[in-house]
Write an enzyme that holds these catalytic residues in place. Structure first.
Site, PDB file in Angstrom:
ATOM      1  N   ARG A  19      63.939  21.099  50.701  1.00  0.00           N
ATOM      2  CA  ARG A  19      62.934  21.520  49.838  1.00  0.00           C
ATOM      3  C   ARG A  19      63.613  21.756  48.558  1.00  0.00           C
ATOM      4  NH1 ARG A  19      58.186  25.065  51.544  1.00  0.00           N
ATOM      5  NH2 ARG A  19      59.662  26.486  51.341  1.00  0.00           N
ATOM      6  N   THR A  66      60.281  22.893  42.931  1.00  0.00           N
ATOM      7  CA  THR A  66      58.932  22.252  43.257  1.00  0.00           C
ATOM      8  C   THR A  66      58.388  22.419  44.483  1.00  0.00           C
ATOM      9  OG1 THR A  66      60.083  20.367  43.945  1.00  0.00           O
ATOM     10  CG2 THR A  66      59.651  20.467  41.580  1.00  0.00           C
ATOM     11  N   ASP A  91      63.719  31.823  56.481  1.00  0.00           N
ATOM     12  CA  ASP A  91      64.309  30.347  56.436  1.00  0.00           C
ATOM     13  C   ASP A  91      65.166  29.948  57.776  1.00  0.00           C
ATOM     14  OD1 ASP A  91      66.239  28.346  55.704  1.00  0.00           O
ATOM     15  OD2 ASP A  91      65.588  28.424  53.871  1.00  0.00           O
ATOM     16  N   ASP A 101      68.918  28.721  57.509  1.00  0.00           N
ATOM     17  CA  ASP A 101      69.588  29.842  57.350  1.00  0.00           C
ATOM     18  C   ASP A 101      69.815  30.551  58.538  1.00  0.00           C
ATOM     19  OD1 ASP A 101      70.283  29.210  54.526  1.00  0.00           O
ATOM     20  OD2 ASP A 101      68.620  30.688  53.472  1.00  0.00           O
TER      21      ASP A 101
HETATM   22  C1  PRP Z   1      63.049  23.939  55.709  1.00  0.00           C
HETATM   23  C2  PRP Z   1      62.266  23.385  57.221  1.00  0.00           C
HETATM   24  C3  PRP Z   1      61.491  22.218  56.904  1.00  0.00           C
HETATM   25  C4  PRP Z   1      61.016  22.341  55.472  1.00  0.00           C
HETATM   26  C5  PRP Z   1      59.693  22.782  55.741  1.00  0.00           C
HETATM   27  O1  PRP Z   1      64.062  22.999  55.308  1.00  0.00           O
HETATM   28  O2  PRP Z   1      63.307  23.389  58.101  1.00  0.00           O
HETATM   29  O3  PRP Z   1      62.214  21.003  57.035  1.00  0.00           O
HETATM   30  O4  PRP Z   1      61.692  23.462  54.905  1.00  0.00           O
HETATM   31  O5  PRP Z   1      58.792  23.050  54.500  1.00  0.00           O
HETATM   32  P1  PRP Z   1      57.621  22.013  53.869  1.00  0.00           P
HETATM   33  O6  PRP Z   1      56.843  21.909  55.241  1.00  0.00           O
HETATM   34  O7  PRP Z   1      57.027  22.697  52.933  1.00  0.00           O
HETATM   35  O8  PRP Z   1      58.497  20.712  53.596  1.00  0.00           O
HETATM   36  P2  PRP Z   1      64.804  23.217  54.154  1.00  0.00           P
HETATM   37  O9  PRP Z   1      64.248  22.503  53.113  1.00  0.00           O
HETATM   38  O10 PRP Z   1      64.653  24.758  53.749  1.00  0.00           O
HETATM   39  O11 PRP Z   1      66.195  22.703  54.338  1.00  0.00           O
HETATM   40  P3  PRP Z   1      67.106  23.283  55.478  1.00  0.00           P
HETATM   41  O12 PRP Z   1      66.744  22.718  56.937  1.00  0.00           O
HETATM   42  O13 PRP Z   1      68.382  22.414  55.142  1.00  0.00           O
HETATM   43  O14 PRP Z   1      67.475  24.798  55.433  1.00  0.00           O
HETATM   44  N1  URA Z   2      61.196  26.314  55.354  1.00  0.00           N
HETATM   45  C1  URA Z   2      61.682  27.542  56.251  1.00  0.00           C
HETATM   46  O1  URA Z   2      62.525  27.483  56.577  1.00  0.00           O
HETATM   47  N2  URA Z   2      60.363  28.656  56.532  1.00  0.00           N
HETATM   48  C2  URA Z   2      59.394  28.656  55.731  1.00  0.00           C
HETATM   49  O2  URA Z   2      58.720  29.610  56.061  1.00  0.00           O
HETATM   50  C3  URA Z   2      58.867  27.703  55.112  1.00  0.00           C
HETATM   51  C4  URA Z   2      59.868  26.381  54.874  1.00  0.00           C
END
Ligand code: PRP
Ligand code: URA
Length: 209
Positions: free
Chosen positions: A104, A108, A200, A203
């Site tokens: 994400r 944005t 997150d 993380d």
């Molecule tokens: C997080 C999560 C989803 C996304 C959800 O990933 O694991 O993929 O956010 O958010 P959304 O429904 O608003 O799209 P992130 O983009 O933080 O990436 P990561 O898994 O690499 O930490």
């Molecule tokens: N992605 C995450 O990992 N946690 C949230 O709460 C939203 C998006």
């Protein structure tokens, strides 16, 4: 419209509460995610197609059921979806794994694609797209669109925590895709994080806080 399945078995609720706690370690978080994924997999695979086979027990010949068709495919959305693969694999060891890399954009909150590698003959397979968090729904909507572009037809989405906003977005974009979650939380905050959520997920799984 697709169906939202909230799999709120007491053991899943208990383990998810432990995951939500901010002082839960990365190791415990990963192990709990793995355990919940396996428990959820039992429900997500409930309607897999069966075929009749003839076998011989020590007593007699008999017709019994086995899972039909080509190996199903687990599609984790990177990174955090990786944390759910092992639990599913423990129930369905023959499953293939396709990967979709999305993150994400912090400004944005829109998903940015950086990787896609999926098994062949997707049109003939059952697919389960997995990601612990369904927040705005942007990542799940885009990942499932990619799977459909590559031929995927019978798709389910499995997450741990969903926000109402994400459920709505996913149901509108992909009304043919059922959603399985362990919890439906209250809302998103101003940073598009789920409230109360668990922070997150990526993380917390990989220790990158
Ligand atoms: C997080 C999560 C989803 C996304 C959800 O990933 O694991 O993929 O956010 O958010 P959304 O429904 O608003 O799209 P992130 O983009 O933080 O990436 P990561 O898994 O690499 O930490
Ligand atoms: N992605 C995450 O990992 N946690 C949230 O709460 C939203 C998006």
């Amino acid at each position: 419209m697709s169906t939202l399945h909230v799999i709120d078995h007491p053991m899943i609720q208990h383990k998810l509460t432990l995951m939500r706690k901010e002082d839960t370690s990365c190791k415990d978080f990963r192990e709990l995610l793995d355990e919940i994924s396996m428990l959820m997999a039992y429900e997500v695979t409930r309607d897999l197609p069966l075929m009749e086979v003839t076998i011989k027990t020590p007593i007699c010949e008999t017709k019994q059921n086995m899972i039909a068709g080509k190996a199903l495919v687990i599609v984790p959305i990177l990174r955090a979806g990786i944390g759910m693969v092992n639990g599913l694999h423990r129930l369905v060891p023959a499953a293939k794994v396709g990967h979709i890399g999305l993150y994400r954009d912090p400004e944005t909150h829109k998903p940015v694609e950086y990787y896609c590698k999926l098994p062949s003959q997707l049109e003939e397979r059952e697919l389960i797209v997995v990601d612990p968090m369904l927040a705005t729904g942007g990542s799940a909507v885009d990942a499932i669109s990619l799977v459909k572009q590559r031929g995927g037809k019978r798709i389910k989405f499995m997450c741990l925590v969903a926000a109402p906003e994400g459920v709505k977005a996913l149901q509108e974009a992909h009304p043919d895709v059922d959603i399985f979650t362990a919890a439906l939380d209250e809302k998103l905050n101003d940073h598009a994080y789920i409230v109360p959520g668990l922070g997150d997920a990526g993380d917390r799984i990989f220790g990158t806080m």
